[in-house]
Design a protein around this motif. Structure first.
Motif, PDB file in Angstrom:
ATOM      1  N   PRO A 119       0.799  -1.149   0.105  1.00 23.45           N
ATOM      2  CA  PRO A 119      -0.161   0.008   0.035  1.00 23.45           C
ATOM      3  C   PRO A 119       0.952   1.241  -0.078  1.00 23.45           C
ATOM      4  CG  PRO A 119      -0.864  -1.483   1.536  1.00 23.45           C
ATOM      5  CD  PRO A 119       0.496  -1.898   1.202  1.00 23.45           C
ATOM      6  N   GLN A 120       1.886   1.190   1.103  1.00 25.18           N
ATOM      7  CA  GLN A 120       2.795   2.391   0.902  1.00 25.18           C
ATOM      8  C   GLN A 120       3.328   2.836  -0.513  1.00 25.18           C
ATOM      9  OE1 GLN A 120       3.243   4.603   3.362  1.00 25.18           O
ATOM     10  NE2 GLN A 120       2.160   3.337   4.845  1.00 25.18           N
ATOM     11  N   MET A 164       2.571   1.651  -3.661  1.00 27.96           N
ATOM     12  CA  MET A 164       1.582   1.760  -4.644  1.00 27.96           C
ATOM     13  C   MET A 164       0.970   3.268  -4.353  1.00 27.96           C
ATOM     14  SD  MET A 164      -0.672  -1.615  -4.951  1.00 27.96           S
ATOM     15  CE  MET A 164      -1.742  -0.914  -6.326  1.00 27.96           C
ATOM     16  N   THR A 165       0.808   3.795  -3.237  1.00 30.04           N
ATOM     17  CA  THR A 165       0.407   5.201  -3.239  1.00 30.04           C
ATOM     18  C   THR A 165       1.372   6.216  -3.624  1.00 30.04           C
ATOM     19  OG1 THR A 165      -1.003   4.523  -1.214  1.00 30.04           O
ATOM     20  CG2 THR A 165      -0.247   6.762  -1.299  1.00 30.04           C
ATOM     21  N   ARG A 166       2.832   5.996  -3.274  1.00 33.80           N
ATOM     22  CA  ARG A 166       3.866   6.782  -3.670  1.00 33.80           C
ATOM     23  C   ARG A 166       3.816   6.620  -5.247  1.00 33.80           C
ATOM     24  NH1 ARG A 166       8.605   8.552  -1.169  1.00 33.80           N
ATOM     25  NH2 ARG A 166       7.874   7.328   0.525  1.00 33.80           N
ATOM     26  N   LEU A 167       3.797   5.475  -5.817  1.00 29.45           N
ATOM     27  CA  LEU A 167       3.827   5.338  -7.285  1.00 29.45           C
ATOM     28  C   LEU A 167       2.740   6.180  -8.051  1.00 29.45           C
ATOM     29  CD1 LEU A 167       4.916   1.628  -7.890  1.00 29.45           C
ATOM     30  CD2 LEU A 167       6.269   3.570  -8.296  1.00 29.45           C
ATOM     31  N   ALA A 168       1.510   6.183  -7.493  1.00 24.55           N
ATOM     32  CA  ALA A 168       0.304   6.943  -8.168  1.00 24.55           C
ATOM     33  C   ALA A 168       0.240   8.326  -8.053  1.00 24.55           C
ATOM     34  CB  ALA A 168      -0.753   6.374  -7.150  1.00 24.55           C
ATOM     35  N   LYS A 169       1.345   8.883  -6.936  1.00 23.12           N
ATOM     36  CA  LYS A 169       1.466  10.078  -6.808  1.00 23.12           C
ATOM     37  C   LYS A 169       2.375  10.763  -7.738  1.00 23.12           C
ATOM     38  CE  LYS A 169      -0.057  10.804  -1.906  1.00 23.12           C
ATOM     39  NZ  LYS A 169       0.462  11.232  -0.561  1.00 23.12           N
ATOM     40  N   GLN A 170       3.633   9.902  -7.831  1.00 23.36           N
ATOM     41  CA  GLN A 170       4.785  10.350  -8.641  1.00 23.36           C
ATOM     42  C   GLN A 170       4.485  10.121 -10.139  1.00 23.36           C
ATOM     43  OE1 GLN A 170       7.881   8.083  -6.934  1.00 23.36           O
ATOM     44  NE2 GLN A 170       8.474   9.498  -5.421  1.00 23.36           N
ATOM     45  N   LEU A 201      15.672  -6.741  -0.653  1.00 17.06           N
ATOM     46  CA  LEU A 201      14.538  -5.665  -0.518  1.00 17.06           C
ATOM     47  C   LEU A 201      14.734  -5.394   1.259  1.00 17.06           C
ATOM     48  CD1 LEU A 201      12.383  -3.681  -1.192  1.00 17.06           C
ATOM     49  CD2 LEU A 201      10.680  -5.690  -0.879  1.00 17.06           C
ATOM     50  N   TYR A 202      14.446  -6.485   2.113  1.00 16.53           N
ATOM     51  CA  TYR A 202      14.138  -6.273   3.383  1.00 16.53           C
ATOM     52  C   TYR A 202      14.601  -7.312   4.395  1.00 16.53           C
ATOM     53  CZ  TYR A 202      11.134  -4.735   7.638  1.00 16.53           C
ATOM     54  OH  TYR A 202      10.943  -4.594   8.734  1.00 16.53           O
ATOM     55  N   ILE A 203      15.105  -7.204   5.381  1.00 16.93           N
ATOM     56  CA  ILE A 203      15.153  -8.163   6.448  1.00 16.93           C
ATOM     57  C   ILE A 203      14.303  -8.315   7.567  1.00 16.93           C
ATOM     58  CG2 ILE A 203      16.735  -9.381   7.951  1.00 16.93           C
ATOM     59  CD1 ILE A 203      19.136  -8.322   6.294  1.00 16.93           C
ATOM     60  N   ASP A 204      13.502  -9.505   7.770  1.00 19.17           N
ATOM     61  CA  ASP A 204      12.157  -9.276   8.341  1.00 19.17           C
ATOM     62  C   ASP A 204      12.666 -10.543   9.670  1.00 19.17           C
ATOM     63  OD1 ASP A 204       9.729  -8.724   9.087  1.00 19.17           O
ATOM     64  OD2 ASP A 204       8.700 -10.107   7.725  1.00 19.17           O
ATOM     65  N   PRO A 205      12.684  -9.859  10.818  1.00 22.45           N
ATOM     66  CA  PRO A 205      12.993 -10.752  12.044  1.00 22.45           C
ATOM     67  C   PRO A 205      11.614 -11.334  12.647  1.00 22.45           C
ATOM     68  CG  PRO A 205      13.008  -8.540  12.782  1.00 22.45           C
ATOM     69  CD  PRO A 205      12.997  -8.492  11.189  1.00 22.45           C
ATOM     70  N   PHE A 206      11.688 -12.812  12.777  1.00 22.57           N
ATOM     71  CA  PHE A 206      10.328 -13.358  13.456  1.00 22.57           C
ATOM     72  C   PHE A 206      10.176 -12.724  14.740  1.00 22.57           C
ATOM     73  CE2 PHE A 206      11.090 -15.905   9.907  1.00 22.57           C
ATOM     74  CZ  PHE A 206      10.110 -16.393   9.333  1.00 22.57           C
ATOM     75  N   LYS A 207       8.663 -12.790  15.231  1.00 23.44           N
ATOM     76  CA  LYS A 207       8.389 -12.511  16.350  1.00 23.44           C
ATOM     77  C   LYS A 207       7.647 -13.568  17.173  1.00 23.44           C
ATOM     78  CE  LYS A 207       9.396  -7.959  16.052  1.00 23.44           C
ATOM     79  NZ  LYS A 207      10.468  -7.016  17.010  1.00 23.44           N
ATOM     80  N   LEU A 239      11.108  -0.644  -7.960  1.00 22.80           N
ATOM     81  CA  LEU A 239      12.018  -1.024  -7.048  1.00 22.80           C
ATOM     82  C   LEU A 239      12.509   0.036  -6.018  1.00 22.80           C
ATOM     83  CD1 LEU A 239      14.363  -2.718  -9.553  1.00 22.80           C
ATOM     84  CD2 LEU A 239      12.976  -3.610  -7.563  1.00 22.80           C
ATOM     85  N   GLU A 240      12.399   1.409  -6.523  1.00 17.73           N
ATOM     86  CA  GLU A 240      12.646   2.454  -5.624  1.00 17.73           C
ATOM     87  C   GLU A 240      11.578   2.555  -4.631  1.00 17.73           C
ATOM     88  OE1 GLU A 240      13.470   7.171  -5.907  1.00 17.73           O
ATOM     89  OE2 GLU A 240      13.345   6.088  -7.610  1.00 17.73           O
ATOM     90  N   ALA A 241      10.074   2.628  -4.957  1.00 14.87           N
ATOM     91  CA  ALA A 241       9.148   2.828  -4.242  1.00 14.87           C
ATOM     92  C   ALA A 241       9.128   1.640  -3.118  1.00 14.87           C
ATOM     93  CB  ALA A 241       7.852   2.835  -5.018  1.00 14.87           C
ATOM     94  N   PHE A 242       9.388   0.430  -3.533  1.00 10.22           N
ATOM     95  CA  PHE A 242       9.479  -0.838  -2.559  1.00 10.22           C
ATOM     96  C   PHE A 242      10.617  -0.265  -1.376  1.00 10.22           C
ATOM     97  CE2 PHE A 242       8.046  -4.004  -5.806  1.00 10.22           C
ATOM     98  CZ  PHE A 242       6.888  -3.732  -5.464  1.00 10.22           C
ATOM     99  N   GLN A 243      11.679   0.030  -1.854  1.00  4.38           N
ATOM    100  CA  GLN A 243      12.864   0.343  -0.955  1.00  4.38           C
ATOM    101  C   GLN A 243      12.346   1.491   0.017  1.00  4.38           C
ATOM    102  OE1 GLN A 243      15.564  -1.094  -0.240  1.00  4.38           O
ATOM    103  NE2 GLN A 243      15.908  -2.321  -2.095  1.00  4.38           N
ATOM    104  N   GLN A 244      11.893   2.582  -0.459  1.00  3.15           N
ATOM    105  CA  GLN A 244      11.352   3.506   0.520  1.00  3.15           C
ATOM    106  C   GLN A 244      10.216   3.139   1.254  1.00  3.15           C
ATOM    107  OE1 GLN A 244      10.255   6.258  -2.736  1.00  3.15           O
ATOM    108  NE2 GLN A 244      12.220   7.380  -2.501  1.00  3.15           N
TER     109      GLN A 244
END
Length: 305
Positions: A108-109, A111-117, A165-171, A292-297
């Motif tokens: 969602p974050q 896609m929102t950024r991409l739609a605005k840009q 893209l991201y390192i996701d620790p388990f909880k 790719l840039e939007a995903f990283q941001q």
């Protein structure tokens, strides 16, 4: 001269496994796909595959042709990317796939950024488990997918490129009145969950297998008494106070402020790595680079939360 669209059909068959799956993917009839593949066999002068049960068995000629198709399709992607770079705006269609926890946070974050840009860009999203996302990207059903390292990539590695893209620790997740949710406690050892009753999300096979193996490494098998098909149902069992679960950090994002739950860091540190997957040679396309840039941001918003 070989027909490019028929080569693409053969490539999709190698990824999806059956003519029926190719037909569904392209919204064609099964006879239409079979006819085009038969024409391809006439063009090359060899039988390329034989039907075997529900799938196919490749002949030596088919395997040789498939080995060359990857380079052809990559060259096509690079030509398309080079042409797309001449455009002054990022436009057209972007098709994205991602699994549940990424769909609830990163997507969602982004896609929102991409739609605005890029207001001239049409963005379509499909929630898919990592294995399905990899297949869909290799078959060009989607342009880019978010996947994790809990899923094997051997069957599509020659068709796709990957970027970290991201390192996701388990909880560990318990109810607020659980014995492990004592005031001030922020972490839990995985072995401490050995005597607990577990709820797990069975739809994510790679995740469930990973967690079970991690428990085995600690000397026990988790007592899974609730096997759900989604994270929401899993959490409702945990909310009762009778169950515990272990989830990727992204999957706990929306319950961090829920007073009914406590999310505890897991020890030893257990994590998964997220990657973006896209067709070889397509990264230079402005639409892929923008995604790719939007995903990283978007991921930067969840670091250290």
């Amino acid at each position: 001269m070989l027909n490019l669209s028929r080569l693409q059909l053969l490539h999709e068959l190698s990824v999806l496994g059956t003519i029926s799956a190719v037909a569904r993917s392209l919204e064609l009839t099964r006879p239409a796909v079979s006819q085009q593949l038969s024409l391809l066999e006439k063009e090359v002068g060899f039988v390329l595959f034989e039907r075997s049960g529900r799938g196919v068995r490749w002949t030596s000629a088919g395997e040789r042709l498939l080995a060359g198709i990857g380079g052809i399709l990559q060259a096509v992607n690079e030509v398309e990317a080079d042409l797309a770079r001449t455009a002054q705006t990022v436009s057209g269609e972007l098709r994205i796939a991602a699994f549940g926890s990424a769909a609830a946070t990163i997507i969602p974050q982004a896609m929102t950024r991409l739609a605005k840009q890029h207001p001239q860009l049409e963005i379509f999203f499909n929630e898919m488990e990592p294995g399905d996302g990899l297949k869909a990207t290799a078959a060009k059903q989607v342009d880019i997918a978010i996947v994790d390292d809990l899923t094997g990539t051997e069957n599509v590695a020659l068709q796709l490129d990957f970027e970290p893209l991201y390192i996701d620790p388990f909880k560990a997740v318990v109810s607020a009145d659980h014995r492990l949710a004592s005031t001030g406690r922020r972490s839990v050892e995985l072995w401490e969950l050995a005597q607990e009753t577990w709820a797990l999300n069975q739809s994510a096979v790679g995740y469930q297998t990973f967690i079970v193996h991690a428990c085995h490494a600690e000397g026990y098998s988790p007592k899974i008494m609730s096997s759900c098909r989604n994270i929401a149902a899993t959490l409702e069992f945990v909310r009762t106070g009778s169950y515990v679960t272990v989830l990727p950090g992204l999957a706990t994002h929306n319950i961090q402020v829920d007073p009914d739950f406590r999310c505890l860091d897991l020890r030893p540190l257990t994590q998964r790595r997220l990657f973006t997957a896209f067709a070889k040679g397509s990264k230079a396309r402005p639409v892929i680079g923008s995604a790719l840039e939007a995903f990283q941001q978007a991921c930067s918003l969840f670091v250290n939360r």
